[in-house]
Design a protein around this motif. Structure first.
Motif, PDB file in Angstrom:
ATOM      1  N   LEU A 197      -9.801  -0.973  -5.485  1.00  0.00           N
ATOM      2  CA  LEU A 197      -8.393  -0.614  -5.281  1.00  0.00           C
ATOM      3  C   LEU A 197      -7.528  -1.833  -4.989  1.00  0.00           C
ATOM      4  O   LEU A 197      -7.904  -2.696  -4.199  1.00  0.00           O
ATOM      5  CB  LEU A 197      -8.247   0.337  -4.095  1.00  0.00           C
ATOM      6  N   VAL A 198      -6.365  -1.829  -5.617  1.00  0.00           N
ATOM      7  CA  VAL A 198      -5.314  -2.799  -5.315  1.00  0.00           C
ATOM      8  C   VAL A 198      -4.020  -2.007  -5.224  1.00  0.00           C
ATOM      9  O   VAL A 198      -3.735  -1.173  -6.090  1.00  0.00           O
ATOM     10  CB  VAL A 198      -5.181  -3.886  -6.412  1.00  0.00           C
ATOM     11  N   PHE A 199      -3.259  -2.253  -4.174  1.00  0.00           N
ATOM     12  CA  PHE A 199      -1.943  -1.632  -4.044  1.00  0.00           C
ATOM     13  C   PHE A 199      -0.872  -2.666  -4.324  1.00  0.00           C
ATOM     14  O   PHE A 199      -0.984  -3.815  -3.913  1.00  0.00           O
ATOM     15  CB  PHE A 199      -1.735  -1.086  -2.625  1.00  0.00           C
ATOM     16  N   VAL A 200       0.157  -2.248  -5.042  1.00  0.00           N
ATOM     17  CA  VAL A 200       1.358  -3.066  -5.212  1.00  0.00           C
ATOM     18  C   VAL A 200       2.491  -2.313  -4.542  1.00  0.00           C
ATOM     19  O   VAL A 200       2.611  -1.096  -4.680  1.00  0.00           O
ATOM     20  CB  VAL A 200       1.686  -3.355  -6.697  1.00  0.00           C
ATOM     21  N   THR A 201       3.293  -3.031  -3.783  1.00  0.00           N
ATOM     22  CA  THR A 201       4.320  -2.353  -3.002  1.00  0.00           C
ATOM     23  C   THR A 201       5.428  -3.298  -2.577  1.00  0.00           C
ATOM     24  O   THR A 201       5.239  -4.509  -2.540  1.00  0.00           O
ATOM     25  CB  THR A 201       3.691  -1.708  -1.745  1.00  0.00           C
ATOM     26  N   CYS A 202       6.537  -2.699  -2.239  1.00  0.00           N
ATOM     27  CA  CYS A 202       7.637  -3.417  -1.590  1.00  0.00           C
ATOM     28  C   CYS A 202       7.677  -3.068  -0.108  1.00  0.00           C
ATOM     29  O   CYS A 202       8.423  -3.664   0.649  1.00  0.00           O
ATOM     30  CB  CYS A 202       8.976  -3.035  -2.219  1.00  0.00           C
ATOM     31  N   ALA A 203       6.889  -2.066   0.286  1.00  0.00           N
ATOM     32  CA  ALA A 203       6.915  -1.558   1.659  1.00  0.00           C
ATOM     33  C   ALA A 203       6.326  -2.578   2.621  1.00  0.00           C
ATOM     34  O   ALA A 203       5.204  -3.040   2.444  1.00  0.00           O
ATOM     35  CB  ALA A 203       6.141  -0.248   1.746  1.00  0.00           C
ATOM     36  N   SER A 204       7.088  -2.919   3.644  1.00  0.00           N
ATOM     37  CA  SER A 204       6.609  -3.889   4.627  1.00  0.00           C
ATOM     38  C   SER A 204       5.553  -3.283   5.544  1.00  0.00           C
ATOM     39  O   SER A 204       4.779  -4.007   6.155  1.00  0.00           O
ATOM     40  CB  SER A 204       7.780  -4.417   5.458  1.00  0.00           C
ATOM     41  N   ASP A 205       5.498  -1.956   5.640  1.00  0.00           N
ATOM     42  CA  ASP A 205       4.535  -1.293   6.514  1.00  0.00           C
ATOM     43  C   ASP A 205       3.346  -0.738   5.735  1.00  0.00           C
ATOM     44  O   ASP A 205       2.656   0.172   6.181  1.00  0.00           O
ATOM     45  CB  ASP A 205       5.208  -0.174   7.298  1.00  0.00           C
ATOM     46  N   GLY A 214      -0.163  -0.221   7.413  1.00  0.00           N
ATOM     47  CA  GLY A 214      -0.230   0.931   8.310  1.00  0.00           C
ATOM     48  C   GLY A 214      -0.401   2.240   7.573  1.00  0.00           C
ATOM     49  O   GLY A 214      -1.025   3.171   8.080  1.00  0.00           O
ATOM     50  N   LEU A 215       0.136   2.328   6.375  1.00  0.00           N
ATOM     51  CA  LEU A 215      -0.003   3.545   5.568  1.00  0.00           C
ATOM     52  C   LEU A 215      -1.404   3.686   4.991  1.00  0.00           C
ATOM     53  O   LEU A 215      -1.775   4.760   4.540  1.00  0.00           O
ATOM     54  CB  LEU A 215       1.010   3.527   4.413  1.00  0.00           C
ATOM     55  N   LEU A 216      -2.162   2.599   4.995  1.00  0.00           N
ATOM     56  CA  LEU A 216      -3.463   2.595   4.338  1.00  0.00           C
ATOM     57  C   LEU A 216      -4.621   2.468   5.320  1.00  0.00           C
ATOM     58  O   LEU A 216      -5.697   2.018   4.952  1.00  0.00           O
ATOM     59  CB  LEU A 216      -3.509   1.461   3.309  1.00  0.00           C
ATOM     60  N   ASP A 217      -4.403   2.883   6.577  1.00  0.00           N
ATOM     61  CA  ASP A 217      -5.494   2.909   7.542  1.00  0.00           C
ATOM     62  C   ASP A 217      -6.610   3.770   6.970  1.00  0.00           C
ATOM     63  O   ASP A 217      -6.376   4.757   6.294  1.00  0.00           O
ATOM     64  CB  ASP A 217      -5.020   3.493   8.874  1.00  0.00           C
ATOM     65  N   GLY A 218      -7.827   3.404   7.211  1.00  0.00           N
ATOM     66  CA  GLY A 218      -8.955   4.150   6.679  1.00  0.00           C
ATOM     67  C   GLY A 218      -9.438   3.625   5.338  1.00  0.00           C
ATOM     68  O   GLY A 218     -10.396   4.138   4.776  1.00  0.00           O
ATOM     69  N   LEU A 219      -8.763   2.628   4.818  1.00  0.00           N
ATOM     70  CA  LEU A 219      -9.191   1.981   3.571  1.00  0.00           C
ATOM     71  C   LEU A 219      -9.438   0.503   3.873  1.00  0.00           C
ATOM     72  O   LEU A 219      -8.647  -0.367   3.530  1.00  0.00           O
ATOM     73  CB  LEU A 219      -8.128   2.141   2.480  1.00  0.00           C
ATOM     74  N   PRO A 220     -10.554   0.215   4.560  1.00  0.00           N
ATOM     75  CA  PRO A 220     -10.797  -1.160   5.012  1.00  0.00           C
ATOM     76  C   PRO A 220     -10.898  -2.151   3.859  1.00  0.00           C
ATOM     77  O   PRO A 220     -11.549  -1.890   2.852  1.00  0.00           O
ATOM     78  CB  PRO A 220     -12.129  -1.058   5.757  1.00  0.00           C
ATOM     79  N   GLY A 221     -10.212  -3.267   4.046  1.00  0.00           N
ATOM     80  CA  GLY A 221     -10.284  -4.333   3.062  1.00  0.00           C
ATOM     81  C   GLY A 221      -9.484  -4.102   1.801  1.00  0.00           C
ATOM     82  O   GLY A 221      -9.526  -4.923   0.903  1.00  0.00           O
ATOM     83  N   VAL A 222      -8.745  -2.995   1.739  1.00  0.00           N
ATOM     84  CA  VAL A 222      -7.967  -2.719   0.540  1.00  0.00           C
ATOM     85  C   VAL A 222      -6.980  -3.861   0.301  1.00  0.00           C
ATOM     86  O   VAL A 222      -6.422  -4.426   1.233  1.00  0.00           O
ATOM     87  CB  VAL A 222      -7.251  -1.353   0.623  1.00  0.00           C
ATOM     88  N   GLN A 223      -6.827  -4.219  -0.943  1.00  0.00           N
ATOM     89  CA  GLN A 223      -5.959  -5.338  -1.316  1.00  0.00           C
ATOM     90  C   GLN A 223      -4.520  -4.849  -1.494  1.00  0.00           C
ATOM     91  O   GLN A 223      -4.281  -3.825  -2.139  1.00  0.00           O
ATOM     92  CB  GLN A 223      -6.448  -5.969  -2.617  1.00  0.00           C
ATOM     93  N   ILE A 224      -3.578  -5.574  -0.902  1.00  0.00           N
ATOM     94  CA  ILE A 224      -2.156  -5.225  -0.994  1.00  0.00           C
ATOM     95  C   ILE A 224      -1.416  -6.440  -1.533  1.00  0.00           C
ATOM     96  O   ILE A 224      -1.553  -7.544  -1.006  1.00  0.00           O
ATOM     97  CB  ILE A 224      -1.584  -4.826   0.382  1.00  0.00           C
ATOM     98  N   VAL A 225      -0.652  -6.218  -2.608  1.00  0.00           N
ATOM     99  CA  VAL A 225       0.097  -7.292  -3.250  1.00  0.00           C
ATOM    100  C   VAL A 225       1.559  -6.872  -3.328  1.00  0.00           C
ATOM    101  O   VAL A 225       1.865  -5.729  -3.680  1.00  0.00           O
ATOM    102  CB  VAL A 225      -0.456  -7.572  -4.668  1.00  0.00           C
ATOM    103  N   ALA A 243     -10.111  -9.534  -8.082  1.00  0.00           N
ATOM    104  CA  ALA A 243     -11.436 -10.113  -7.841  1.00  0.00           C
ATOM    105  C   ALA A 243     -11.979  -9.670  -6.486  1.00  0.00           C
ATOM    106  O   ALA A 243     -13.154  -9.290  -6.366  1.00  0.00           O
ATOM    107  CB  ALA A 243     -11.374 -11.638  -7.930  1.00  0.00           C
ATOM    108  N   GLU A 244     -11.156  -9.696  -5.465  1.00  0.00           N
ATOM    109  CA  GLU A 244     -11.589  -9.285  -4.124  1.00  0.00           C
ATOM    110  C   GLU A 244     -11.877  -7.785  -4.080  1.00  0.00           C
ATOM    111  O   GLU A 244     -12.865  -7.356  -3.466  1.00  0.00           O
ATOM    112  CB  GLU A 244     -10.531  -9.668  -3.080  1.00  0.00           C
ATOM    113  N   ALA A 245     -11.051  -6.978  -4.712  1.00  0.00           N
ATOM    114  CA  ALA A 245     -11.274  -5.526  -4.738  1.00  0.00           C
ATOM    115  C   ALA A 245     -12.581  -5.198  -5.438  1.00  0.00           C
ATOM    116  O   ALA A 245     -13.332  -4.322  -4.989  1.00  0.00           O
ATOM    117  CB  ALA A 245     -10.096  -4.820  -5.422  1.00  0.00           C
TER     118      ALA A 245
END
Length: 123
Positions: A77-85, A88-99, A113-115
């Motif tokens: 999993l990789v998330f792309v977002t503009c959300a600064s928080d 916090g919305l992705l608690d329970g998904l340890p190590g999830v990549q956020i870009v 690569a990390e995901a």
């Protein structure tokens, strides 16, 4: 640029901003992904993906529940977002990549690569 190949892998891009989705699609195609599916909603999606790039919220709907299903199946999993928080919305998904949505190709490739590494190690 990362030295990764996505040959043989199926990718889901779940993003409501068309230009971002197209940019992501090109990154995955350049890395050799066999199939890249762009979706703008969860309607009709199966879960048979190796990698999923998700917006944190899609049309105002949080994607954390869907992401948790994918995560449990070992999808990278990789998330792309503009959300600064976003974290916090992705608690329970340890190590999830956020870009951030203003990503560079190199930043998204590092996240992919990390995901993949985390998915192969079981989270």
């Amino acid at each position: 640029m990362q030295d990764i190949s996505l040959k043989g892998l199926r990718v889901l891009i779940l993003e409501d901003e068309a230009l971002i989705a197209l940019d992501l699609e090109q990154v995955f195609r350049d890395l050799g992904a066999d199939e890249v599916i762009i979706a703008h909603s969860l309607d009709g999606l199966d879960a048979a993906f190796d990698i999923a790039v998700l917006d944190v919220t899609l049309a105002g709907r949080p994607m954390a529940g869907f992401a948790a299903e994918l995560f449990a199946r070992g999808v990278a999993l990789v998330f792309v977002t503009c959300a600064s928080d976003a974290a916090g919305l992705l608690d329970g998904l340890p190590g999830v990549q956020i870009v951030d949505k203003l990503f560079s190709d190199d930043a998204i490739e590092r996240a992919i690569a990390e995901a993949l590494r985390l998915a192969r190690e079981g989270g």
